[in-house]
Design an enzyme around this catalytic site. Structure first.
Site, PDB file in Angstrom:
ATOM      1  CG  ASP A  97       6.123   0.844  -4.641  1.00  0.00           C
ATOM      2  OD1 ASP A  97       6.411   0.725  -3.732  1.00  0.00           O
ATOM      3  OD2 ASP A  97       5.013   0.418  -5.098  1.00  0.00           O
ATOM      4  CG  ASP A 137      -0.885   5.597  -5.144  1.00  0.00           C
ATOM      5  OD1 ASP A 137      -0.229   5.433  -3.923  1.00  0.00           O
ATOM      6  OD2 ASP A 137      -2.179   5.672  -5.251  1.00  0.00           O
ATOM      7  N   GLY A 181       1.455  -3.395   1.293  1.00  0.00           N
ATOM      8  CA  GLY A 181       1.862  -3.877   2.633  1.00  0.00           C
ATOM      9  C   GLY A 181       1.941  -5.320   2.871  1.00  0.00           C
ATOM     10  CG  ASN A 229       4.157  -4.085  -3.699  1.00  0.00           C
ATOM     11  OD1 ASN A 229       4.304  -4.964  -4.683  1.00  0.00           O
ATOM     12  ND2 ASN A 229       3.778  -2.843  -3.819  1.00  0.00           N
TER      13      ASN A 229
HETATM   14  O1  G3H Z   1       4.688  -0.279  -2.074  1.00  0.00           O
HETATM   15  C1  G3H Z   1       5.412  -1.002  -1.157  1.00  0.00           C
HETATM   16  C2  G3H Z   1       4.709  -1.743  -0.283  1.00  0.00           C
HETATM   17  O2  G3H Z   1       3.271  -1.737  -0.282  1.00  0.00           O
HETATM   18  C3  G3H Z   1       5.249  -2.192   1.201  1.00  0.00           C
HETATM   19  O3  G3H Z   1       4.662  -2.443   2.202  1.00  0.00           O
HETATM   20  O4  G3H Z   1       6.209  -1.747   3.752  1.00  0.00           O
HETATM   21  O5  G3H Z   1       4.294  -2.835   4.443  1.00  0.00           O
HETATM   22  O6  G3H Z   1       6.008  -4.398   3.111  1.00  0.00           O
HETATM   23  P1  G3H Z   1       5.383  -2.964   3.324  1.00  0.00           P
HETATM   24 ZN    ZN Z   2       2.468   0.030  -1.351  1.00  0.00          ZN
END
Ligand code: G3H
Ligand code: ZN
Length: 330
Positions: free
Chosen positions: A82, A104, A214, A235
């Protein structure tokens, strides 16, 4: 069960009209909790590790543990990097047998600022070429999602332009696209506004599965609607941390009371790490199971199809090493 690639899982999700949770692990307990939740929900899943996580533990140590858990798993899963930020880092994870990677390219390598479109395209194309050489799919991103914590300060997540999204996928050859439609990493201040119109436009123009970053704090109805609008990977990280920390805090509170009682009664204080970590692990299982149900991925592990495909991490790592050697010898 052997690891599969993320695109195999997402293709099955597309066919079955559900979303696949991508859950971040940072240590043994969080990795165990994600696997346990998937077994109990019979849900295919993606276990992901961010590049920054590995400032906390050595990648090989955590990955060795995850692979042991995967061997015992009876549900299909992919191992995903990730928010990889550089070509070199992504190569390290490919060599460890990851079956999915994100470059990314929206952020500079230190995560503190934006990369230009050309810089993003350049690094993303490089990763796509190397990863595709060994059959590993690539997730890409442009336009910065709000980053919380050690990276960019929290704020408005960037909104993805549908035409640029199509151009980015076309130009880079990525397999999965992270989109900004109103989410940001971490907890939201107030209720987030998810731009479903924008998501539908992106989905109409882009022919690869879409990722909601997110995921923590996005209302269930927005997640479910997003799944009908092309979101296939959701995610979820902060929500796992919240469940862990809140369980630990509760246990510590109870333990302090027990110490008080022991001190007052002339007894002996007890110290058992499992007393804190077991309930914290159980809380993470519950948090992940809850998401699997919202994503409608529960019960989908036994449907066969793309999920029954096999990807052998050892072979992928071998191919990565061969590809690396071949590059050097060119
Ligand atoms: O890459 C990881 C996710 O985008 C995590 O998002 O922490 O808001 O669940 P979050
Ligand atoms: Zn993320």
């Amino acid at each position: 069960m052997p690891l599969v690639t993320s695109t195999e899982l997402l293709a099955a999700a597309e066919a079955g009209n559900y979303g696949v949770g991508a859950f971040n692990a940072i240590n043994m307990e969080s990795a165990q909790a994600i696997f346990k939740a998937a077994e109990e929900e019979r849900a295919p899943f993606i276990l992901q590790v961010t590049q920054t996580t590995l400032g906390y533990t050595e990648p090989e140590e955590l990955v060795a543990l995850i692979k042991e858990l995967a061997k015992k798993s009876t549900v299909p899963m992919a191992l995903h990097l990730d928010h990889g930020r550089s070509f070199e880092k992504v190569m390290q994870f490919l060599a460890m047998g990851f079956t999915s990677v994100m470059i990314d390219g929206s952020l500079t390598e230190d995560g503190q600022g934006p990369r230009s479109w050309d810089e993003n395209v350049e690094v993303t194309c490089k990763v796509v070429e190397a990863a595709h050489a060994i059959g590993v799919p690539v997730e890409g991103e442009f336009g910065m999602l709000g980053q919380i914590g050690g990276d960019l300060k929290g704020g408005e997540g960037a909104l993805t332009d549908p035409d640029l999204a199509a151009k980015f996928v076309e130009t880079t050859g990525i397999d999965i696209l992270a989109v900004g439609v109103g989410t940001t990493h971490g907890l939201f201040k107030g209720k987030p506004y998810i731009d479903h119109e924008r998501l539908k436009q992106i989905d109409a123009k882009v022919k690869v599965p879409l990722v909601m970053h997110g995921g923590t704090g996005v209302p269930d109805e927005d997640v479910r609607q997003g799944i009908t609008e092309g979101i296939r990977k959701i995610n979820f990280d902060t929500g796992i941390r919240v469940s862990f920390i809140e369980a630990v805090a509760g246990e510590i509170h109870a333990i302090e009371k027990e110490w008080d009682d022991a001190d007052k009664s002339g007894g002996v204080r007890k110290y058992d790490i499992r007393r804190v970590l077991k309930p914290a692990r159980a809380a993470m299982v519950d948090a992940v199971r809850d998401r699997m149900r919202v994503f409608s991925s529960s019960g989908k592990a036994d449907l066969g199809g793309a999920c029954s495909a096999k990807a052998d991490p050892a072979k992928a790592a071998e191919r990565a090493r061969e590809a690396e050697v071949a590059k050097v010898l060119e």
